[in-house]
Write an enzyme that holds these catalytic residues in place. Structure first.
Site, short mmCIF file in Angstrom:
data_model
loop_
_atom_site.label_atom_id
_atom_site.label_comp_id
_atom_site.label_asym_id
_atom_site.label_seq_id
_atom_site.Cartn_x
_atom_site.Cartn_y
_atom_site.Cartn_z
N GLU A 5 0.32 -1.30 0.22
CA GLU A 5 0.20 -0.73 -0.29
C GLU A 5 0.84 0.89 -0.02
OE1 GLU A 5 -2.61 0.61 3.70
OE2 GLU A 5 -4.26 1.42 1.79
N HIS A 42 -6.38 -1.37 15.58
CA HIS A 42 -6.68 -0.96 14.25
C HIS A 42 -6.20 -2.03 13.04
CE1 HIS A 42 -6.12 3.28 11.93
NE2 HIS A 42 -5.42 2.14 10.70
N GLU A 43 -5.08 -2.29 12.92
CA GLU A 43 -5.34 -2.94 12.00
C GLU A 43 -6.14 -4.65 11.74
OE1 GLU A 43 -2.83 -2.19 10.04
OE2 GLU A 43 -2.04 -0.71 11.15
ZN LIG Z 1 -4.47 1.78 8.77
#
Ligand SMILES: [Zn+2]
Length: 878
Positions: free
Chosen positions: A147, A316-317
């Site tokens: 990403e 979060h992940e």
């Molecule tokens: Zn993120």
């Protein structure tokens, strides 16, 4: 730079011989749609190249003699298109610059078929993009980070998030290594040459940026199952002991996420894997990557800060496995659908899991942080159009993460948490395994809310800036609020205040002993809100209930006194932090005098909560800022000592047995602040002594405070101390300690020593990814060393560019303007502009960074003019 020029030249020469077709500018045109990939890679850790082949099932929807796809730094040996009829056509390759490759055929192709491409690529040792490798002990480990746009370094592909299809990976790796990918392995077979073939199960539909793999001598720690999902923690060889906290916390966080979403974890396994060093974590479906010092630390070396940091990042992940992986943003302009949501969710889930960590306060702090960025005229919009790779690189910023999550929280508060959750679940169900846009999300939330939220939501997504709501309480008859809105503009801003949002304004107030809550949408420049439940003038009134609205309040006609009545005891910690943060912003806009703000600092310096004290300290920081002339800086330090010194002295550097985590967090913030900004001699001496002893035998300073102590010793230290930090840093094998030593090396106030620290960025003693930020940005915190990093970059530009990672998602050179961000005078401002003006376009994401830094300097210059005399008057009388 040389490679880039070579490619451009090549693309010009070959394009003339090949069939005429220019490479796409930014995006593929969608005329060719992939439906499945089979990727075959031969990877040996320690080698700098890999071999690969890819078979892509495609549908060529527009007949053409050339098919463009994404490829970067790949050497394609062989390519062909096999039509569904069985006809095979060989392709020759038309280079397409840094991002594209064209497959050209002797006659036009169309319809369904398979593209086959055999190629070779690079495994980087210096960047963390595409396929890269890092050394732990004497062994190399290979990882991926794709990403936003680096999958094209690993395989030719349609590298945009809306191409979401199944992937089947086969890896050839050394026989004794472990290979992992997004899905479980289905077979493993030895090859005759000391290698083995590991074949992985075909994945669920994934965009290219979420494909991941890793190869190396890993240890795998089993963490049991949640439902049907096996959970594992994967670490470099010999590090299994460090996985303990992760194996305990990941299952609990996963259960909470499944329960919120009402959808089981979407993939077949959940692996978390440690990279020796990285300044990111990545939500690859089923194979999340973390820096080792965040994921896996031996219990004996662990700290509570590390555990909290890990839990928040893991939440979060893992939230991304739904927001981002199961439902993917259709294009990078809506990356907030991934990042803002994961940021909002991380706090919500951790707050549920560990309420004593006060993640609700973290949300307010994130909002205040975003506000600072968002008051710039050059700020991005949450949903910023993507016109170039610059825009892709810039889209991973505080606006996307923190403003985005604050706006989500505001709408959640407005329509109610249960309705909002139903809307989230609807959105995920409707778009599962596909991609989605902002409108898809708004439609789902509106359906659950029973009203159209899109006009209000769009007013925050599609325009930059922070709304300021001025609030006047009128108790002359039935109590009511007079409301008006405009854009927050700091002193010196050239922006226009006339801007309209549809703001959900929610207030809380106490009337006749009862607390009432009320919301209205402020859509006009001015409006009134009658306090429906108020029988008499409220005892207190909070104009941003819960401080969860993304707006700044201007407290009119003494309203601030009513909001903070009795030192805000009726407010929650998050609310007290939010109000003080508003005051700090109002100081920057010239709407509150620094005297008022500094009086509040004194009121809140002894608040029971450490986060409130931290914010008070942050407001007091203005006395050490650019607006204060050098000769009065000692007075500023004196104020800080007088207001915060007693508490800091009681705390001391070293925790006492039985202290709460909150007290230890206060120590980390306050003792450093009083020592450095307050120049408190006793604390500086203690730091020096503790450092001396620690350098001799590594004892006496717990890791949780080590960096703070070393940095204070460095600020007031000499060349001999620098040399000893330097030697210790080079020898240090523990990356967490080395990071603290690098931080200390970047903290010396003596300009000559600070110059020596900058020189270290040119030696091979430290990896640039570890040292760049500590060494380059450290000198910005003190006026005499502030100009040095910019001078250093000017003198060593080519050497630095040759050493730094330069990929789209992590072009370190794009940070150069920030190095100049501490200046507050016109001469330096113009110098910075002149130096970067023509160069910045070569640093991906750099142009906006430069614009923001220049605007920041303009504001600083204006602010200094306006606030300077007031601060001088304050300090002279003090
Ligand atoms: Zn993120």
């Amino acid at each position: 730079m040389q490679i880039r020029f070579a490619l451009v030249a090549c693309s010009l020469c070959c394009a003339m011989a090949a069939p005429v077709s220019a490479p796409p500018k930014l995006r593929l045109d969608g005329s060719v749609q992939p439906s499945r990939y089979a990727v075959d890679l031969t990877i040996t850790p320690g080698r700098d190249t890999f071999r690969g082949s890819v078979d892509i099932d495609v549908d060529v929807r527009v007949t053409s003699p050339v098919i463009w796809l994404n490829a970067s730094a790949l050497q394609i040996h062989d390519a062909s298109f096999r039509a569904a009829s069985g006809d095979a056509l060989a392709a020759h390759v038309t280079p397409g610059g840094n991002d594209f490759a064209g497959l050209s055929f002797d006659r036009p192709v169309s319809g369904k078929g398979v593209l086959h491409i055999a190629y070779e690529g690079k495994i980087s040792r210096t960047s963390s993009a595409g396929l890269f490798q890092q050394k732990e002990g004497d062994q190399w480990y290979v990882y991926t980070q794709f990403e936003p746009t680096d999958a094209r370094r690993a395989f030719p592909c349609f590298d945009e998030p809306n191409f979401k299809v199944p992937w089947q990976l086969t890896l050839h790796v050394p026989k004794d290594d472990v290979a992992v990918a997004n899905t479980p392995a289905v077979s493993e077979m030895d090859e005759p040459n000391g290698m083995k073939t590991v074949k992985f199960k075909e994945s669920k539909p994934l965009p290219s940026y979420l494909v991941a793999l890793a190869v190396g001598n890993f240890d795998i720690v089993d963490a049991g199952k949640v439902g049907k999902t096996p959970i594992r923690v994967i670490v470099p060889h010999g590090k299994a002991e460090g996985a303990k906290y992760a194996t305990e916390s990941i299952p609990q966080l996963l259960k909470l996420l499944e329960s919120y979403f009402g959808i089981p974890y979407p993939y077949e396994k959940l692996d978390s894997i440690a990279m020796p060093f990285a300044n990111f974590a990545m939500e690859n479906a089923g194979l999340i990557t973390y820096e080792e010092s965040l994921l896996a630390v031996k219990p004996a070396d662990d700290t509570f800060n590390r555990q909290r940091g890990f839990a928040v990042t893991a939440a979060h992940e893992m939230a991304h496995q739904w927001f981002g992986d199961l439902v993917t943003t259709a294009w990078w302009n809506d990356i907030w659908l991934n990042e803002a949501f994961a940021s909002w969710m991380e706090r919500k889930i951790v707050e549920q899991w560990k309420p004593e960590w006060h993640e609700g306060v973290a949300a307010v702090n994130a909002r205040l942080g975003a506000t600072r960025e968002d008051t710039l005229v050059s700020a991005r919009k949450i949903r910023q159009p993507i016109e170039s790779n610059n825009d892709i690189a810039n889209s991973f910023d505080g606006i996307t993460y923190s403003k985005g999550s604050a706006v989500i929280q505001m709408f959640e508060t407005w329509i109610g948490t249960e309705k909002f959750r139903k809307g989230v679940q609807l959105y995920l169900k409707q778009h599962a395994w596909g991609s989605a846009t902002a409108s898809d999300f708004e439609a789902a939330i509106s359906s659950a809310a029973g009203r159209n939220i899109a006009p209000a939501f769009d007013s925050f997504l599609d325009q930059s800036g922070v709304p300021e709501v001025s609030v006047t309480l009128d108790c002359t008859s039935k109590p009511k609020l007079e409301l008006a809105q405009k854009r927050v503009l700091p002193i010196g801003s050239h922006g226009s205040p006339q801007q309209l949002w549809r703001i959900p304004v929610c207030v809380a107030y106490e009337s006749n002993g009862t607390v009432h809550h009320q919301c209205d949408v402020l859509a006009d420049p001015r409006s009134e809100m009658v306090l429906t439940a108020a029988k008499s003038c409220p005892a207190w009134l909070l104009p941003n209930d819960g401080e969860s609205g993304y707006y700044q309040v201007e407290y009119k006609n003494g309203l601030l006194d009513k909001t903070l009545a009795d030192k805000g005891r009726h407010l929650t910690v998050a609310e007290r932090v939010g109000v003080l943060g508003n005051v700090q912003t109002l100081e920057n806009t010239g709407e509150i005098s620094p005297r008022v703000a500094l009086a509040l600092v004194q009121d809140f310096a002894n608040d029971p909560n450490y986060q409130v004290i931290s914010l008070a300290a942050s407001i007091a920081g203005i006395l050490r800022g650019n607006a204060v002339p050098d000769e009065l800086r000692p007075k500023g330090a004196q104020f800080i000592r007088q207001v915060f010194g007693k508490r800091a002295a009681e705390l001391g550097w070293i925790a006492k047995p039985g202290e709460s985590e909150d007290t230890r967090l206060l120590r980390q913030r306050l003792v450093s602040f009083v020592a450095n900004a307050g120049e408190e001699k006793e604390l500086i001496d203690q730091a020096r002594k503790l450092t001396e002893r620690w350098l001799q035998d590594r004892s006496g300073i717990p890791l949780e405070i080590l960096g703070n102590v070393l940095r204070t010793a460095a600020q007031f230290g000499d060349r001999d101390l620098f040399d000893r930090f330097h030697q210790a840093g080079v020898k240090e094998r523990d990356r967490r300690i080395r990071q603290q030593l690098l931080g200390a090396l970047g903290s010396f106030r003596n300009p000559e020593i600070a110059r020596a620290a900058l020189e270290l960025t040119l030696s091979d003693e430290f990896d640039m990814r570890e040292s760049f930020f500590a060494l380059m940005f450290g000198p910005l915190s003190y006026p005499p060393t502030r100009p040095l990093p910019f001078e250093f970059i000017k003198q060593n530009l080519d050497k630095l560019l040759a050493r730094l990672p330069r990929e789209v998602g992590s072009d370190y050179a794009a940070n150069f303007p920030f190095v100049a961000g501490g200046f507050c005078d016109a001469t330096h401002r113009d110098e910075v502009d002149a130096f970067f003006k023509d160069r910045i376009k070569d640093y991906t994401g750099g142009p906006r960074n430069l614009a923001q830094v220049l605007e920041g300097m303009d504001l600083c210059i204006a602010q200094r003019k306006v606030l300077g005399p007031e601060l001088v008057a304050f300090l002279q009388q003090y």
